[in-house]
Design a protein around this motif. Structure first.
Motif: not given
Lengths: 148, 178
Positions: B1-28
């Motif tokens: 279980m832990n084997r998959f949870l850790l990479p999944l968590g890392a992936f979700l964290l990265l996705a959140v960081v990138l999403a925040v970055g994309i949404w916060h750039s005001p006007q391209k």
């Protein structure tokens, strides 16, 4: 009449050198070589806001020329490199600096490589430790050669 | 279980960081100005239509104004001119022009031919005033409040949309509040 090849080469090289200075965007020469070196370094690490991927030194647009004039005048007035950079960033934002400054807002960016390295080191340390522990318990004989 | 949870968590964290970055750039493609929320730069420049007279930034204190950087060499400025005339007709906020690195005679011709939406036009022949305002390409428009603070900046041609959506509400909200 035959001209020795060396002479031809030297003449061509000289022509190339002259052409190089003629092609340069920025003809500015400051009286003091030390100042000139600082000027050149600064204009190479400040962004041309209009073309964005060129430095002030390389950009032929008028705004770049105006900003070079600012750099020149401020250096001649005795301003430090840091003061010139801060003056530029106050008007155009950190984006004008090709070399980003350290600030609390981007601290996590600067810190990220160290943190990632630390995580990587911890993971590999754990893996190595687990496998070393296994080594002690594993006294099964090696698998025999498969029958041919 | 832990084997998959850790990479999944890392992936979700990265996705959140990138999403925040994309949404916060005001006007391209638009670079946020560090001058937003700060006092408008001071200047004292010759007036285009009144030779010999100077326009001081101090004269503009105490009221809203739109500071529009333009030049006859700038094609986008020609495109936004109709909108500027509409803004003038609305009579909500005066337009102050900055004629950036331009030929005075040509600039006067331009305004006689197309109409003059500006209450006053300052001449920036050397380009120094534009640098003080952090201008990197005409046209650029700044909204300045009565306290002399830049509250909004628009890069590129002003459109009906930017006027009704971004500028007008700011000015009228302030007018309603006072």
């Amino acid at each position: 009449m035959r001209v020795p090849l060396v002479v031809v080469a030297v003449v061509m090289l000289a022509v190339l050198c002259v052409a190089g200075t003629a092609w340069a965007v920025d003809p500015t020469e400051l009286p003091d070589p030390a100042l000139q070196a600082r000027y050149s370094a600064l204009t190479h690490e400040l962004r041309c806001m209009q073309c964005q991927n060129e430095s002030l030194a390389d950009s032929p647009v008028e705004l770049a020329a105006d900003l070079r004039r600012e750099v020149r005048e401020q250096l001649l007035a005795g301003k430090s490199d840091a003061q010139v950079r801060a003056w530029m960033a106050a008007r155009y934002g950190d984006f004008i600096l090709f070399r980003p400054r350290y600030s609390w807002r981007n601290a996590w960016l600067w810190g990220a490589p160290a943190v990632l390295l630390l995580i990587g080191a911890m993971v590999s340390w754990r893996i190595v430790r687990e496998r070393t522990a296994l080594l002690g318990t594993d006294d099964a004989p090696l698998e025999e050669d498969p029958p041919r | 279980m832990n084997r998959f949870l850790l990479p999944l968590g890392a992936f979700l964290l990265l996705a959140v960081v990138l999403a925040v970055g994309i949404w916060h750039s005001p006007q391209k493609g638009v670079i946020a100005s560090p001058l937003l929320g700060r006092p408008a730069p001071q200047f004292s420049l010759p007036e285009l239509n009144h030779p010999g007279r100077q326009l001081h930034s101090a004269q503009l204190k105490g009221r809203w104004y739109l500071f529009n950087v333009w030049g006859t060499w700038c094609t986008e400025c020609r495109a936004e001119h109709a909108v500027l005339l509409k803004v003038q007709q609305a009579g909500v906020v005066p337009l102050i022009g900055l004629d950036w690195k331009d030929d005075d005679a040509q600039a006067r011709d331009f305004l006689t031919q197309l109409g003059n939406p500006y209450q006053a036009v300052a001449v920036d022949a050397s380009g120094r005033a534009a640098i003080e305002w952090g201008v990197y390409g005409a046209p650029e428009t700044f909204l300045v409040n009565p306290q002399g603070i830049i509250v909004y900046k628009h890069v590129g041609a002003l459109t009906d949309d930017t006027w009704t959506r971004d500028i007008l509400p700011r000015v009228s909200a302030a007018a309603a509040g006072s």
